[in-house]
Design a protein around this motif. Sequence first.
Motif, mmCIF file in Angstrom:
data_model
loop_
_atom_site.group_PDB
_atom_site.id
_atom_site.type_symbol
_atom_site.label_atom_id
_atom_site.label_comp_id
_atom_site.label_asym_id
_atom_site.label_seq_id
_atom_site.Cartn_x
_atom_site.Cartn_y
_atom_site.Cartn_z
ATOM 1 N N ALA A 1 -2.528 -1.689 -2.560
ATOM 2 C CA ALA A 1 -1.564 -2.381 -3.425
ATOM 3 C C ALA A 1 -2.294 -3.245 -4.448
ATOM 4 O O ALA A 1 -1.796 -3.480 -5.543
ATOM 5 C CB ALA A 1 -0.630 -3.245 -2.583
ATOM 6 N N HIS A 2 -3.491 -3.755 -4.068
ATOM 7 C CA HIS A 2 -4.210 -4.628 -5.006
ATOM 8 C C HIS A 2 -5.707 -4.581 -4.763
ATOM 9 O O HIS A 2 -6.161 -4.145 -3.693
ATOM 10 C CB HIS A 2 -3.685 -6.063 -4.933
ATOM 11 N N ASP B 1 0.852 -1.192 0.000
ATOM 12 C CA ASP B 1 0.000 0.000 0.000
ATOM 13 C C ASP B 1 0.893 1.249 0.000
ATOM 14 O O ASP B 1 1.974 1.253 0.596
ATOM 15 C CB ASP B 1 -0.872 0.040 1.261
#
Length: 462
Positions: A324-325, A216
């Motif tokens: 991050a995802h 992140d």
Amino acid sequence: MIAQNDRTYDEYLDRTRQQRMDEYRAFLRFPSISALPDHAPDVRAAAEWLAATMSSAGIEHVDVSETGGHPVVYGDWLHADGAPTVIVYGHYDVQPVDPLDLWRSPPFEPVVEGDRMLARGAADDKGQIHAHVVAAGALLATRGALPVNVRYVFEGEEESGSVNLNAWLEANRDRLGADAAIISDSGFFEGNIPAITISLRGLLYTQIDVVGAPLDLHSGGFGGAVQNPAMALAAIVTALKGPDGRVRIPGFYDDVVELADAEREAMAALPFDEAAYRESIGVPELVGEVGYTTLERRSVRPTLDVNGIWGGFQGAGAKTIIPAHAHAKVSCRLVPAQDPDVLYERLRDFVAEVAPPGVTVSVRRLGGGRPSLTPVDHPVTQAAARALEATFGRPPVYIREGGSIPVSASFESILGLPVVLLGFVQPHDNAHAPNEWMDLGNYELAIRAIARTFDEIAASGV
Ligand code: BES
Ligand code: ZN
């Protein structure tokens, strides 16, 4: 001979009701959630329990048979010399139970509320399997025989896409010789009208993963300079379906077989109250593909849905990050003659095409099944129809369902068998949702209708 009024059978069922309820509840206590690896021992325990219960009912050659995943429970009774042979299919695995806080009682502690059995799997599909085992047990106890030969195939991974079942069918061909397959994993029409399902949609299930930075990022320090994976995922998902309810993947509708006018008319003639349907679901408005009725949209038209979407911060208060995802479970319901293999490639290519820059996007497949059509005129379908009429007091309607049962297409393509979708649950039974229930009136009559179906098949031949 058809036992028009099989008093001994009815009396036996009357006498054994308490024992049957206890047994049904015992079955429901296994948290046999096939999709969650932690529950694998529970799935197996349910299989062992089912096998023991089948044996005590008098079903023979009972076997907890290994697959690449959860076991199939097989059993048969093959002493009806000269009579037809049917395969009876159901599944003993269940869906996950979250969100737990919305259940009125714990999902695996079954309770009877009025005329309903409340528990995960009560309807989908343990209640229906149990009705079959009880029906066979009662016939064997009162007549000493079944009117037809029966091979039971009870699966343990239907709810997670039956990924190992085709291989099991291929490997077990020898003990699957039959004239027809009866699948009891569907239900009645709106208003609890007895029904035989004549088509099912297929399913293509995928997961989309969008990855940005390895960790992140501070959204102040980096926001504006990098792609946001959650927003990239939102853009991808938005591109998949238009406001007209049409799926935008190129070629998505290419192989769809449109219903003939007479078939659309037959659907339109079903006793369907759209306002009551909307109200029973609890939504402010029904929406879907332009040019099609609600019944058509939910059964004979293909569609695409997000089943879950997540990523980034979910806790209370504010946390300033660029995740991050981000991920989504995306599935398509398919109709004849759409091919899940072909559509998977089309979906994957389209996602790659619409994916914004600055992130890595991947699509993977998580099982599914092919659409299927079943024959209305087949003698076994007609035998089941007569049995429903005799038991429930009115002839069944023929309906097309939006759900999927992967084995239906496989029985046809691998074993060459005609399929009859004979199910007894109510349409608003909260299957896959909190507070799943089975109508105990339907359950009781299902036991009678199953026996009657066997009698009708024996009487008519196949
Ligand atoms: N019982 C349902 C299938 C069903 C639903 C038939 C509604 C008729 C009407 C079955 O247990 C089910 O939920 N199947 C899954 C299959 C999937 C995981 C491949 C489904 O439809 O989501
Ligand atoms: Zn289900």
